[in-house]
Design an enzyme around this catalytic site. Structure first.
Site, PDB file in Angstrom:
ATOM      1  N   LYS A   1       6.298  37.218  10.815  1.00  0.00           N
ATOM      2  CA  LYS A   1       5.019  38.033  11.231  1.00  0.00           C
ATOM      3  C   LYS A   1       5.398  39.570  10.301  1.00  0.00           C
ATOM      4  CE  LYS A   1       2.108  38.301  14.096  1.00  0.00           C
ATOM      5  NZ  LYS A   1       0.790  38.198  14.140  1.00  0.00           N
TER       6      LYS A   1
ATOM      7  N   ASP B   1       1.900  32.886  13.226  1.00  0.00           N
ATOM      8  CA  ASP B   1       0.487  32.270  13.946  1.00  0.00           C
ATOM      9  C   ASP B   1      -0.203  31.344  13.190  1.00  0.00           C
ATOM     10  OD1 ASP B   1       0.264  34.869  12.344  1.00  0.00           O
ATOM     11  OD2 ASP B   1      -1.269  35.367  14.065  1.00  0.00           O
TER      12      ASP B   1
ATOM     13  N   TYR C   1      17.974  36.130  19.657  1.00  0.00           N
ATOM     14  CA  TYR C   1      18.901  35.261  20.302  1.00  0.00           C
ATOM     15  C   TYR C   1      20.104  35.996  20.595  1.00  0.00           C
ATOM     16  CZ  TYR C   1      16.252  30.816  20.653  1.00  0.00           C
ATOM     17  OH  TYR C   1      15.559  29.853  20.771  1.00  0.00           O
TER      18      TYR C   1
ATOM     19  N   ASP D   1      12.450  28.185  16.626  1.00  0.00           N
ATOM     20  CA  ASP D   1      12.790  27.416  17.986  1.00  0.00           C
ATOM     21  C   ASP D   1      11.115  26.871  18.419  1.00  0.00           C
ATOM     22  OD1 ASP D   1      13.767  26.729  20.565  1.00  0.00           O
ATOM     23  OD2 ASP D   1      12.485  28.427  21.616  1.00  0.00           O
TER      24      ASP D   1
ATOM     25  N   ASP E   1       9.649  22.760  17.391  1.00  0.00           N
ATOM     26  CA  ASP E   1       9.423  21.903  18.417  1.00  0.00           C
ATOM     27  C   ASP E   1       8.014  21.262  18.332  1.00  0.00           C
ATOM     28  OD1 ASP E   1      11.769  21.893  19.940  1.00  0.00           O
ATOM     29  OD2 ASP E   1      10.999  22.938  22.019  1.00  0.00           O
TER      30      ASP E   1
END
Ligand code: IPM
Ligand code: IPM
Lengths: 364, 364
Positions: B193, B226, B142, B250, B254
């Site tokens: 990851k 993932d 970000y 993020d 959600d």
């Protein structure tokens, strides 16, 4: 009769088992006389590291270049948790993708009717689901430089990964997505984070331009990656072709695969450009991983690996009929009640990897 | 009696409506005499851009610094789709997060029993779900530099975003996660990851170290991002506290919010460090966005915004009793059948934003 050179890279964990299952089907396919296949088998991932000290040797890479298509099982496992970053099993797979420039990863998320109840989602939300995720596979944060950990003056560390996308990289994956959509429902959704990432800004801009210039008849929708994850859960059938970058594609394709309840059934294709001799480099592999917890127990579902062969017939060799026949054989085997443990419902008797592969081969 | 200074930033879309709903509850709270609140209202996002040419003015930022807590509605909407990247509404929110160093974003994903059927997932998978997502909010891709689009010699473009994490940034968010887990079920899952990203390698290393040195009694599990998306769908109740970076947070938060079927009900807190005067900077906002499609129609669910006030009472002011009372009032209102359109089941009569807020205030 056409003859094709296949490189088999079974890899780690359940890789060798599911690859063995696929081999049974391949043998059955040879008998039908549709095509002949010359197969070679080699190492990738942890097993390659154990044998050669590298997760992908130069010799194997050369064989991969020489093959008409590559069929890969899976890589990785806890056995190699401690190895250096450069030598981890996944690095072998990533090197294959990058060096062969397999930039287009196609991941179908299909809900098999017989398995709709295995989904975590309500049946009506996933029944008939058929999404094609088109993931960019050789760019983004996976390969951008700098990618490093440095030590700061105070002894603490700083890690950096770099997400890079160029116009050309986005254009070519956009073409793949729109071309696929033209043969499907004519709808593409493109996911990025243009509200936070400059690569998202460029992604959206280039996809919009490719669309306007070449695919006016296709419906294009832009969706933020976080909202996309929500929409995939809320109403997955709103999507047909979904194109996105390497990292979002990693997460969203796994998410979509899990929604279907058919994770052990989903194949994937990683395609490169068509070269001067008309050949398209391609690697096919199941969406699932190496599942070390059930490795070596004849429990794994070989259908994703068999489906990878189906995709290979279709996309690499244009053998649409053979591919359809193989798809039909999988359906028939399922319809006759053949189930591995991962997809066995109540009251069914799960069979092993080998038996499942035989059921498909018999149905062929 | 303690008195607190609140800055209200209603923002865009449904922001002003849900903030209005919260104000009704705040007024009711004042009457209980538990605390007094001095409120000031200001602009952020698209409305600030329209008024001042910037999505967050320096004056508003100064007010935010001076406040004991900030309550924000939502930012953004199609009206500002064409504005320059630097001036997009989201930039106002990101500036607040970054300049006030609100590094810890707490996003509870709770499935309200009355709403379990609204989930896309089967009832038994989500009933009783209560996950706390701890998202790092001021680092990662970000804010890392370079973040730019450059034009290459051939006229094509190259976009770069940079994911950066330092030991210190990871340590402080890990502490937040472990401290929360100690008050909950004692389990933390950390998602990254590390098989592809160097920031993931450092993330895993630092979280492991903080755990070993300070929180041996907490159970820690590492999960690839993932796979985490898959597990959230497959068996969400396996998670309690889930800590992850800004971008994965993020998407995963959600996703988790959508799983609950209660998206319009979920608040969030963005917390900074405790400063020398003992004050912790904090911003509270609903998980949902600005929902421009229903803005101005008295349709939006104000409960996420009211819940943000609840979190504010709890985390910023230590008013646990008042927070419990407010939570109870929301439950009572729901139990008595109060529903906005987004959560109205069959046979219920949806009410508007204002009526819903009144129902909660009455229950208080
Ligand atoms: C094994 C790993 C490197 C790989 C990836 O992250 O791309 C896998 O998750 C995948 O999706 O194929
Ligand atoms: C509005 C946007 C910048 C923001 C983000 O990406 O962080 C939002 O999606 C969120 O999760 O709070």
């Amino acid at each position: 009769m056409a003859s094709y050179k296949l490189l088999l890279l079974p890899g780690d964990g359940i890789g060798p088992e599911v690859a063995g299952g696929m081999q049974v089907v391949l043998d059955a396919l040879k008998e039908t006389g549709l095509a002949t296949f010359e197969t070679e088998t080699d190492l990738v991932g942890g097993c390659a590291l154990d044998a050669h000290g590298r997760p992908l040797s130069d010799e194997t890479l050369a064989r991969a270049r020489a093959a008409d298509a590559i069929l890969l099982g899976a890589v990785g496992g806890p056995k190699w948790a401690g190895v250096a970053y450069e030598n981890r099993p996944e690095a072998g797979l990533l090197r294959l993708r990058k060096d062969l420039e397999l930039f287009a990863n196609l991941r179908p998320a299909i809900c098999y009717p017989a398995l709709a109840d295995a989904s975590a989602l309500k049946r009506e939300l996933v029944e008939g689901l058929d999404i094609m995720i088109v993931r960019e596979l050789t760019g983004g944060v996976y390969f951008g430089e700098p990618k490093e950990i440095t030590t700061l003056p105070d002894g603490s560390k700083r890690a950096v990964d770099t997400q890079v996308y160029t116009t050309g990289e986005i254009e070519r994956i956009a073409h793949v997505a729109f071309d696929l959509a033209a043969k499907r429902s004519g709808r593409v959704a493109s996911a990025e984070k243009h509200n936070v990432m400059k690569s998202g800004v460029l992604w959206k801009e280039v996809v919009t331009k490719v669309h306007a210039e070449h695919y006016a008849q296709i419906e294009l929708e832009h969706v933020l990656a976080d909202n996309c994850a929500m929409q995939l859960v809320r109403r997955p059938k709103q999507f047909d072709v979904l194109v996105t970058d390497n990292l979002f594609g990693d997460v969203l394709s796994d998410l979509a695969a899990m929604l279907t309840g058919s994770l052990g059934m989903l194949p994937s294709a990683s395609l490169g450009a068509v070269d001067d001799s008309g050949v398209r480099r391609a690697l096919y592999e199941p969406c699932h991983g190496s599942a070390p917890d059930i490795a070596g127990q004849d429990k794994a579902n070989p259908i994703a690996m068999i489906g990878s062969l189906t995709m290979c017939l279709r996309y690499s060799f244009g053998l649409g009929e053979a591919a359809d026949a193989l798809d039909g054989a999988v359906m028939d085997a399922l319809a006759s009640g053949a189930r591995t443990a991962d997809i066995a419902g109540e009251g069914t008797n799960p069979m092993g990897t080998r038996a499942m592969a035989n059921a498909v081969a018999d149905a062929l």
